[in-house]
Design an enzyme around this catalytic site. Sequence first.
Site, mmCIF file in Angstrom:
data_model
loop_
_atom_site.group_PDB
_atom_site.id
_atom_site.type_symbol
_atom_site.label_atom_id
_atom_site.label_comp_id
_atom_site.label_asym_id
_atom_site.label_seq_id
_atom_site.Cartn_x
_atom_site.Cartn_y
_atom_site.Cartn_z
ATOM 1 N N TYR B 160 36.388 50.478 41.808
ATOM 2 C CA TYR B 160 37.666 50.712 42.484
ATOM 3 C C TYR B 160 38.847 50.279 41.619
ATOM 4 C CZ TYR B 160 41.157 50.673 46.255
ATOM 5 O OH TYR B 160 42.269 50.895 47.036
ATOM 6 N N ASP B 221 35.665 28.725 52.682
ATOM 7 C CA ASP B 221 36.164 27.723 53.640
ATOM 8 C C ASP B 221 37.371 28.226 54.421
ATOM 9 O OD1 ASP B 221 38.177 27.678 51.811
ATOM 10 O OD2 ASP B 221 37.943 25.563 51.244
#
Lengths: 324, 324
Positions: B160, B221
């Site tokens: 891409y 996280d």
Amino acid sequence: MTDTPVPSTATSAPLRILITGSAGFVGSHLVERFLNEGHSVIGVDNYISGQVSNTDLFVGHPRFTFIEADVSHGIPYEGETLDWVMHFASPASPPHYQQFPVETLMVGAQGTQNGLELAHAHGAGFFLASTSEVYGDPHVHPQPETYWGNVNPIGVRSCYDEAKRYAEAITMAYHRSRGVNTRIIRIFNTYGPRMRPDDGRVITNFVHQAMRGEPLTVYGDGSQTRSFQYIDDLVEGISRLMAALYHEPVNLGNPVEFTMLELVEAIEDVLVRRMSVEHRELPQDDPKQRQPDITVAKCVLKWTPQIELKTGLDLMLQRDAANR
Amino acid sequence: MTDTPVPSTATSAPLRILITGSAGFVGSHLVERFLNEGHSVIGVDNYISGQVSNTDLFVGHPRFTFIEADVSHGIPYEGETLDWVMHFASPASPPHYQQFPVETLMVGAQGTQNGLELAHAHGAGFFLASTSEVYGDPHVHPQPETYWGNVNPIGVRSCYDEAKRYAEAITMAYHRSRGVNTRIIRIFNTYGPRMRPDDGRVITNFVHQAMRGEPLTVYGDGSQTRSFQYIDDLVEGISRLMAALYHEPVNLGNPVEFTMLELVEAIEDVLVRRMSVEHRELPQDDPKQRQPDITVAKCVLKWTPQIELKTGLDLMLQRDAANR
């Protein structure tokens, strides 16, 4: 998934090898090597930057066939099963690719894809000639293959740099998703006999200016460095990579760096005469510094460049003079 | 050489606009806007990642025509003279383009070139939808258009990223060498109604997980940041750029940054309920941080994003619910 061995030129069995860009500088040296080793070679070129004289060298050889075609529009090969498709077609020097920006982009995209499709159809290996230009104007020095580069996507050199980055991306896509057995090399500055006199790169400029008795053109103050690899070293590296099962890009170049002014001195030493120098402005986007990290080639291919600059310059001057 | 004005949607005269990727998320909003403004629109899509429902919205409209085609193999338009060719076709979310790596590479190369050739033949403007992905995993923050990016040419996202960098390079090549009147935008994360539920990008994931009562998936996280632009802001920027004579890339995105965990909170606020969160490992090559520098858009287009995140999320939830 794709790690079935492809026959390599290191084996004794003769192979059938198709080379796009066979009339180019590097392509013609590959043709020569493979014919000398007993293989059959199909050369393909459209002469956008290749030279007819590089095809003429092999015409009449019983194992050489030539197809004049623009590989961006298809590779019209209908012969026996190929062992390798080697994609070396592309304008490669700034004056050439800037003269043909769209064609340069196309041979990186459609040309590479046509080669991959041909290799896929034949169950052949596919070998991509990429370039140190994928590193652009690098922030890391020397450049290992893991460095992602610093390329201006919309600059005047981007028709070449981005075409080659795209060529690498589509080669990896065919390897990962279609199982093609691929190789990628990133070629650093290479020189030797049979370069076009109007190639525009520094060694050809200097050699041909020296032969014509003109001053040598140095861009900027001449403190920018380049590394120069003699063609026979490159061809040896290519041959070794064909025999290795390694699909990530491999740098092939000579890490010994010279400033432009040191190169002037080397030419003076080989020719045993003083040269005058003419300074000009650095072109837009000109990379300041480029040097290969060849750890991968050393480790995977047991390859290091063997030919020193003055030896190579001497060989180039002798062979090009002999071909006049 | 190329600075002859192309009619823009800001003028009163109705235009004829061909949009590739018309059944995609952004494409379908462009179709809607241009039809509402009185223009004629030819939509083209092959539904590799577009949705038939996005074509059905406009079928029967007297100024809408649809051509089902893969623009990588040609744009089969033979109607009256076009004013604009707008190339918005491409798988654009990681799960889609990684499922179709070769097709994604092709629509960036052959698809873009086919659009450029069509625009050239019609004397039309050419508008390229590029992406913030050309910046890769940026070392500069926020990213101005002059930043050259940090993209892995052989990584799993390169099908891409490199396709879009190539698309920019060939667009500039046609502009410089063939006089095509081009525009390039780099679209940053955009959200809104009519995104595919399986789009895979964070806002659609969260919205559809929330609507199904599932926990929200947070990679890593959740401290990585993204900027989110509402679709109507993007469409307004596109419309303004059509009216400007500016050929270099323009960032269109909302510079306000949110961490993934702040996005969770925004969704909780809009839906007025608490969400549970499931943490997963960060995918390979996932960019850690991306934020547009929109100085150029502000200066050249007098454009800034108008729609705040919670307002946009609320609009998206309402409109997608209404379309069920």
